[in-house]
Write a protein that holds these residues in place. Structure first.
Motif, PDB file in Angstrom:
ATOM      1  N   GLY A 113     -41.231 -58.478-102.905  1.00  0.00           N
ATOM      2  CA  GLY A 113     -40.449 -58.683-101.683  1.00  0.00           C
ATOM      3  C   GLY A 113     -40.920 -57.783-100.557  1.00  0.00           C
ATOM      4  N   LEU A 114     -41.257 -56.537-100.888  1.00  0.00           N
ATOM      5  CA  LEU A 114     -41.751 -55.625 -99.851  1.00  0.00           C
ATOM      6  C   LEU A 114     -43.094 -56.083 -99.296  1.00  0.00           C
ATOM      7  CD1 LEU A 114     -40.818 -52.171-101.385  1.00  0.00           C
ATOM      8  CD2 LEU A 114     -39.931 -53.161 -99.278  1.00  0.00           C
ATOM      9  N   ILE A 115     -43.966 -56.574-100.161  1.00  0.00           N
ATOM     10  CA  ILE A 115     -45.256 -57.085 -99.678  1.00  0.00           C
ATOM     11  C   ILE A 115     -45.023 -58.272 -98.756  1.00  0.00           C
ATOM     12  CG2 ILE A 115     -47.394 -58.235-100.387  1.00  0.00           C
ATOM     13  CD1 ILE A 115     -47.353 -56.441-102.889  1.00  0.00           C
ATOM     14  N   TYR A 116     -44.071 -59.128 -99.104  1.00  0.00           N
ATOM     15  CA  TYR A 116     -43.765 -60.286 -98.265  1.00  0.00           C
ATOM     16  C   TYR A 116     -43.177 -59.847 -96.915  1.00  0.00           C
ATOM     17  CZ  TYR A 116     -41.644 -64.623 -96.654  1.00  0.00           C
ATOM     18  OH  TYR A 116     -41.285 -65.700 -95.895  1.00  0.00           O
ATOM     19  N   ILE A 117     -42.269 -58.870 -96.934  1.00  0.00           N
ATOM     20  CA  ILE A 117     -41.608 -58.434 -95.696  1.00  0.00           C
ATOM     21  C   ILE A 117     -42.542 -57.624 -94.807  1.00  0.00           C
ATOM     22  CG2 ILE A 117     -39.785 -56.918 -94.785  1.00  0.00           C
ATOM     23  CD1 ILE A 117     -38.099 -57.720 -97.220  1.00  0.00           C
ATOM     24  N   THR A 118     -43.241 -56.625 -95.384  1.00  0.00           N
ATOM     25  CA  THR A 118     -44.047 -55.711 -94.572  1.00  0.00           C
ATOM     26  C   THR A 118     -45.452 -56.223 -94.292  1.00  0.00           C
ATOM     27  OG1 THR A 118     -44.842 -54.510 -96.517  1.00  0.00           O
ATOM     28  CG2 THR A 118     -42.817 -53.706 -95.470  1.00  0.00           C
ATOM     29  N   ARG A 119     -45.941 -57.139 -95.078  1.00  0.00           N
ATOM     30  CA  ARG A 119     -47.314 -57.645 -94.963  1.00  0.00           C
ATOM     31  C   ARG A 119     -48.351 -56.526 -95.109  1.00  0.00           C
ATOM     32  NH1 ARG A 119     -45.602 -62.533 -95.435  1.00  0.00           N
ATOM     33  NH2 ARG A 119     -44.875 -63.649 -93.621  1.00  0.00           N
ATOM     34  N   SER A 120     -47.930 -55.441 -95.807  1.00  0.00           N
ATOM     35  CA  SER A 120     -48.830 -54.312 -96.018  1.00  0.00           C
ATOM     36  C   SER A 120     -48.687 -53.841 -97.455  1.00  0.00           C
ATOM     37  CB  SER A 120     -48.492 -53.178 -95.049  1.00  0.00           C
ATOM     38  OG  SER A 120     -49.215 -52.024 -95.397  1.00  0.00           O
ATOM     39  N   ILE A 121     -49.770 -53.916 -98.195  1.00  0.00           N
ATOM     40  CA  ILE A 121     -49.735 -53.491 -99.591  1.00  0.00           C
ATOM     41  C   ILE A 121     -49.569 -51.976 -99.689  1.00  0.00           C
ATOM     42  CG2 ILE A 121     -51.107 -53.335-101.700  1.00  0.00           C
ATOM     43  CD1 ILE A 121     -52.233 -56.078-101.058  1.00  0.00           C
ATOM     44  N   LEU A 122     -50.234 -51.227 -98.809  1.00  0.00           N
ATOM     45  CA  LEU A 122     -50.139 -49.769 -98.868  1.00  0.00           C
ATOM     46  C   LEU A 122     -48.710 -49.290 -98.602  1.00  0.00           C
ATOM     47  CD1 LEU A 122     -53.437 -48.680 -97.103  1.00  0.00           C
ATOM     48  CD2 LEU A 122     -52.895 -48.637 -99.537  1.00  0.00           C
ATOM     49  N   MET A 123     -48.052 -49.863 -97.616  1.00  0.00           N
ATOM     50  CA  MET A 123     -46.675 -49.471 -97.322  1.00  0.00           C
ATOM     51  C   MET A 123     -45.767 -49.839 -98.501  1.00  0.00           C
ATOM     52  SD  MET A 123     -44.162 -50.455 -94.142  1.00  0.00           S
ATOM     53  CE  MET A 123     -45.375 -50.020 -92.942  1.00  0.00           C
ATOM     54  N   SER A 124     -45.989 -50.997 -99.078  1.00  0.00           N
ATOM     55  CA  SER A 124     -45.190 -51.426-100.223  1.00  0.00           C
ATOM     56  C   SER A 124     -45.389 -50.498-101.411  1.00  0.00           C
ATOM     57  CB  SER A 124     -45.541 -52.853-100.614  1.00  0.00           C
ATOM     58  OG  SER A 124     -45.272 -53.730 -99.543  1.00  0.00           O
ATOM     59  N   ILE A 125     -46.635 -50.090-101.651  1.00  0.00           N
ATOM     60  CA  ILE A 125     -46.922 -49.155-102.746  1.00  0.00           C
ATOM     61  C   ILE A 125     -46.212 -47.823-102.497  1.00  0.00           C
ATOM     62  CG2 ILE A 125     -48.753 -47.770-103.810  1.00  0.00           C
ATOM     63  CD1 ILE A 125     -50.590 -50.215-103.485  1.00  0.00           C
ATOM     64  N   ILE A 155     -43.447 -47.282-100.763  1.00  0.00           N
ATOM     65  CA  ILE A 155     -42.003 -47.458-100.960  1.00  0.00           C
ATOM     66  C   ILE A 155     -41.680 -47.537-102.450  1.00  0.00           C
ATOM     67  CG2 ILE A 155     -40.062 -49.022-100.572  1.00  0.00           C
ATOM     68  CD1 ILE A 155     -41.378 -49.694 -97.851  1.00  0.00           C
ATOM     69  N   VAL A 156     -42.488 -48.252-103.217  1.00  0.00           N
ATOM     70  CA  VAL A 156     -42.247 -48.351-104.662  1.00  0.00           C
ATOM     71  C   VAL A 156     -42.417 -46.986-105.326  1.00  0.00           C
ATOM     72  CG1 VAL A 156     -43.126 -49.350-106.804  1.00  0.00           C
ATOM     73  CG2 VAL A 156     -42.770 -50.797-104.817  1.00  0.00           C
ATOM     74  N   ALA A 194     -38.669 -52.686-115.148  1.00  0.00           N
ATOM     75  CA  ALA A 194     -40.004 -53.067-114.690  1.00  0.00           C
ATOM     76  C   ALA A 194     -39.951 -54.375-113.901  1.00  0.00           C
ATOM     77  CB  ALA A 194     -40.941 -53.199-115.883  1.00  0.00           C
ATOM     78  N   LEU A 195     -39.149 -55.319-114.370  1.00  0.00           N
ATOM     79  CA  LEU A 195     -39.017 -56.595-113.659  1.00  0.00           C
ATOM     80  C   LEU A 195     -38.363 -56.400-112.290  1.00  0.00           C
ATOM     81  CD1 LEU A 195     -39.348 -59.686-113.790  1.00  0.00           C
ATOM     82  CD2 LEU A 195     -37.042 -59.776-114.752  1.00  0.00           C
ATOM     83  N   ILE A 196     -37.358 -55.541-112.233  1.00  0.00           N
ATOM     84  CA  ILE A 196     -36.703 -55.263-110.948  1.00  0.00           C
ATOM     85  C   ILE A 196     -37.685 -54.639-109.970  1.00  0.00           C
ATOM     86  CG2 ILE A 196     -34.955 -53.811-109.824  1.00  0.00           C
ATOM     87  CD1 ILE A 196     -33.195 -54.305-112.303  1.00  0.00           C
ATOM     88  N   PHE A 197     -38.472 -53.649-110.432  1.00  0.00           N
ATOM     89  CA  PHE A 197     -39.462 -53.039-109.553  1.00  0.00           C
ATOM     90  C   PHE A 197     -40.529 -54.042-109.124  1.00  0.00           C
ATOM     91  CE2 PHE A 197     -38.186 -48.732-111.177  1.00  0.00           C
ATOM     92  CZ  PHE A 197     -37.778 -48.247-109.937  1.00  0.00           C
ATOM     93  N   LEU A 198     -40.904 -54.942-110.002  1.00  0.00           N
ATOM     94  CA  LEU A 198     -41.891 -55.965-109.646  1.00  0.00           C
ATOM     95  C   LEU A 198     -41.345 -56.888-108.567  1.00  0.00           C
ATOM     96  CD1 LEU A 198     -44.668 -57.186-110.308  1.00  0.00           C
ATOM     97  CD2 LEU A 198     -43.516 -58.651-111.958  1.00  0.00           C
ATOM     98  N   VAL A 199     -40.109 -57.310-108.700  1.00  0.00           N
ATOM     99  CA  VAL A 199     -39.486 -58.178-107.697  1.00  0.00           C
ATOM    100  C   VAL A 199     -39.366 -57.450-106.363  1.00  0.00           C
ATOM    101  CG1 VAL A 199     -37.320 -59.340-107.078  1.00  0.00           C
ATOM    102  CG2 VAL A 199     -38.272 -59.610-109.372  1.00  0.00           C
ATOM    103  N   ILE A 200     -38.958 -56.172-106.416  1.00  0.00           N
ATOM    104  CA  ILE A 200     -38.831 -55.393-105.186  1.00  0.00           C
ATOM    105  C   ILE A 200     -40.184 -55.234-104.513  1.00  0.00           C
ATOM    106  CG2 ILE A 200     -38.355 -53.069-104.299  1.00  0.00           C
ATOM    107  CD1 ILE A 200     -36.035 -52.938-106.295  1.00  0.00           C
ATOM    108  N   SER A 201     -41.215 -54.927-105.290  1.00  0.00           N
ATOM    109  CA  SER A 201     -42.540 -54.747-104.682  1.00  0.00           C
ATOM    110  C   SER A 201     -43.068 -56.057-104.100  1.00  0.00           C
ATOM    111  CB  SER A 201     -43.522 -54.171-105.693  1.00  0.00           C
ATOM    112  OG  SER A 201     -43.715 -55.052-106.769  1.00  0.00           O
TER     113      SER A 201
END
Length: 77
Positions: A21-33, A35-36, A12-19
């Motif tokens: 990071g994805l929000i930071y990189i993509t600047r899109s919550i929907l795209m990050s969701i 991918i997760v 769960a912690l790994i997925f939280l860190v990845i998500s």
């Protein structure tokens, strides 16, 4: 009756860190969701594959032991 929810906190912690990071990189919550969710699907498929592989190995070993026992009994008859 109390239901116990078992959570793998490391995963769960790994997925939280990845998500995060994805929000930071993509600047899109929907795209990050999205991918997760794909990562969760892949994780589920890998867990299912590993479970099937282990159970097949156990049943193969039991089958081999049964055949050895039957062959050993038929030699003595």
């Amino acid at each position: 009756m109390k239901n116990k929810l078992s959570i793998d906190w490391k995963k769960a912690l790994i997925f939280l860190v990845i998500s995060a990071g994805l929000i930071y990189i993509t600047r899109s919550i929907l795209m990050s969701i999205g991918i997760v969710l794909v990562l969760f699907i892949i994780d589920g498929l890998l867990a299912n594959w590993e479970y099937r592989r282990k159970t097949k190995q156990i049943f193969d070993e039991l089958r081999r032991m049964k055949e050895e026992k039957e062959n050993g009994d038929s030699v003595h008859d």
